[in-house]
Design an enzyme around this catalytic site. Structure first.
Site, PDB file in Angstrom:
ATOM      1  N   GLY A   9       0.792  -1.333   0.140  1.00  0.00           N
ATOM      2  CA  GLY A   9       0.007  -0.028   0.121  1.00  0.00           C
ATOM      3  C   GLY A   9       0.514   1.137  -0.173  1.00  0.00           C
ATOM      4  O   GLY A   9       0.673   2.171   0.751  1.00  0.00           O
ATOM      5  N   ARG A  12       0.756   6.010  -2.118  1.00  0.00           N
ATOM      6  CA  ARG A  12       0.432   7.333  -1.409  1.00  0.00           C
ATOM      7  C   ARG A  12       0.572   7.101   0.149  1.00  0.00           C
ATOM      8  O   ARG A  12       0.625   6.184   0.724  1.00  0.00           O
ATOM      9  CB  ARG A  12      -0.832   7.835  -1.737  1.00  0.00           C
ATOM     10  CG  ARG A  12      -1.990   7.148  -1.453  1.00  0.00           C
ATOM     11  CD  ARG A  12      -3.178   7.826  -1.919  1.00  0.00           C
ATOM     12  NE  ARG A  12      -4.528   7.068  -1.532  1.00  0.00           N
ATOM     13  CZ  ARG A  12      -5.628   6.940  -2.236  1.00  0.00           C
ATOM     14  NH1 ARG A  12      -5.826   7.411  -3.431  1.00  0.00           N
ATOM     15  NH2 ARG A  12      -6.577   6.375  -1.819  1.00  0.00           N
ATOM     16  N   VAL A  60      -3.397  -7.543  -1.834  1.00  0.00           N
ATOM     17  CA  VAL A  60      -2.699  -8.242  -0.805  1.00  0.00           C
ATOM     18  C   VAL A  60      -3.637  -8.956   0.144  1.00  0.00           C
ATOM     19  O   VAL A  60      -3.448  -9.583   1.196  1.00  0.00           O
ATOM     20  CB  VAL A  60      -1.473  -7.735  -0.146  1.00  0.00           C
ATOM     21  CG1 VAL A  60      -0.261  -7.347  -0.926  1.00  0.00           C
ATOM     22  CG2 VAL A  60      -2.126  -5.992   0.450  1.00  0.00           C
ATOM     23  N   ASN A  86       1.217  -2.221   5.464  1.00  0.00           N
ATOM     24  CA  ASN A  86       0.590  -0.998   5.414  1.00  0.00           C
ATOM     25  C   ASN A  86      -0.639  -0.947   4.645  1.00  0.00           C
ATOM     26  O   ASN A  86      -1.461  -0.014   5.086  1.00  0.00           O
ATOM     27  CB  ASN A  86       1.554   0.205   4.924  1.00  0.00           C
ATOM     28  CG  ASN A  86       0.833   1.580   4.702  1.00  0.00           C
ATOM     29  OD1 ASN A  86       0.851   2.346   5.779  1.00  0.00           O
ATOM     30  ND2 ASN A  86       0.571   2.082   3.625  1.00  0.00           N
ATOM     31  N   TYR A 151     -13.142  -1.226  10.750  1.00  0.00           N
ATOM     32  CA  TYR A 151     -11.772  -0.839  10.777  1.00  0.00           C
ATOM     33  C   TYR A 151     -11.166  -0.908  12.184  1.00  0.00           C
ATOM     34  O   TYR A 151     -10.049  -1.516  12.346  1.00  0.00           O
ATOM     35  CB  TYR A 151     -11.896   0.638  10.117  1.00  0.00           C
ATOM     36  CG  TYR A 151     -10.542   1.210  10.212  1.00  0.00           C
ATOM     37  CD1 TYR A 151      -9.630   1.015   9.242  1.00  0.00           C
ATOM     38  CD2 TYR A 151      -9.880   1.896  11.278  1.00  0.00           C
ATOM     39  CE1 TYR A 151      -8.123   1.537   9.111  1.00  0.00           C
ATOM     40  CE2 TYR A 151      -8.578   2.436  11.391  1.00  0.00           C
ATOM     41  CZ  TYR A 151      -7.984   2.265  10.178  1.00  0.00           C
ATOM     42  OH  TYR A 151      -6.447   3.061   9.871  1.00  0.00           O
TER      43      TYR A 151
END
Length: 232
Positions: A9, A12, A60, A86, A151
């Site tokens: 990831g 950015r 991933v 990440n 999350y």
């Protein structure tokens, strides 16, 4: 010979900042994006100004994507010395409105991806006798966050997974750490603040002691310390 770091990831935000920091430290860097390949290519062009680098587009959160990432990494650089998990995704939704499909997507993107990548790369890292595993989690995984139940649950899982793996790695020369930053000045962080109907200044004053958002480069600097010889 360069040490190699895989940063998932990394098109950015935090991942890109980590890739830039490690490249500056002399690491060859494997960048990864899921679908924003143009963004990844731009990130690659900047990282490659500092060190050898390659971009490997792969999802991933699924085994096939992780296998592609591993195969192409080994082909280019061999077993990596550092893995920074990440990659992740945050979509705000009230818990009662969080459908099973969204829940599964959050768990896969933020937790299963860490499991899959770690399982794929860790055996080779252990064989090297020195390596660093770093998982980017979130303060939401410690204290929860409104509108981010899935999350938060996934990031809490990342913390527990890291603690368990770290204990299993005792004596191998490989360490495992998790970094739980507050809201970072990224596209995702800024979107969350906007979604909550407040401003950056109001949010930071209410929820942080520093009265400011965390910068991606601050997280990257911590990664830099954890992969250095100064870290235990």
């Amino acid at each position: 010979m360069h040490k190699t770091a895989v940063v998932t990831g990394s098109g950015r935000g935090i991942g890109f900042a980590v890739a830039m920091h490690l490249a500056t430290a002399g690491y060859a860097v494997v960048l990864n994006v899921r679908k924003h390949v143009d963004e990844g290519q731009h990130a690659l062009s900047l990282v490659a100004e500092r060190s050898e680098a390659v971009l490997i587009p792969a999802d991933v959160s699924v085994a096939e994507g992780v296998q592609k990432l591993r195969n192409e990494t080994l082909e280019r650089f061999g077993e990596p010395d550092v893995l920074v998990n990440n990659a992740g995704l945050g979509i705000a939704s009230p818990f009662v409105a969080t459908e099973e499909t969204l829940w599964d997507k959050m768990i896969s993107s933020n937790l299963k991806s860490v499991y899959l990548c770690t399982r794929a790369f860790l055996p080779g890292m252990i064989e090297k006798g020195w390596a660093r595993l770093i998982n980017i989690t979130s303060i939401a995984g410690i204290q929860g966050a409104p509108l981010l139940s899935a999350y938060s649950a996934a990031k809490a899982g990342v913390i527990a997974l890291t603690k368990s793996v770290a204990q299993e790695l005792e004596g191998t020369g490989v360490t495992a750490n998790a970094i739980a930053a507050g809201v970072v000045r990224t596209k995702m962080g800024e979107s969350l603040i906007s979604y909550l109907g407040t401003t950056e200044q109001e949010w930071a004053k209410k929820f942080t002691l520093t009265h400011k958002l965390v910068e991606p480069e601050e997280v990257a600097a911590l990664v830099g310390f954890l992969v250095s010889d100064s870290a235990p």
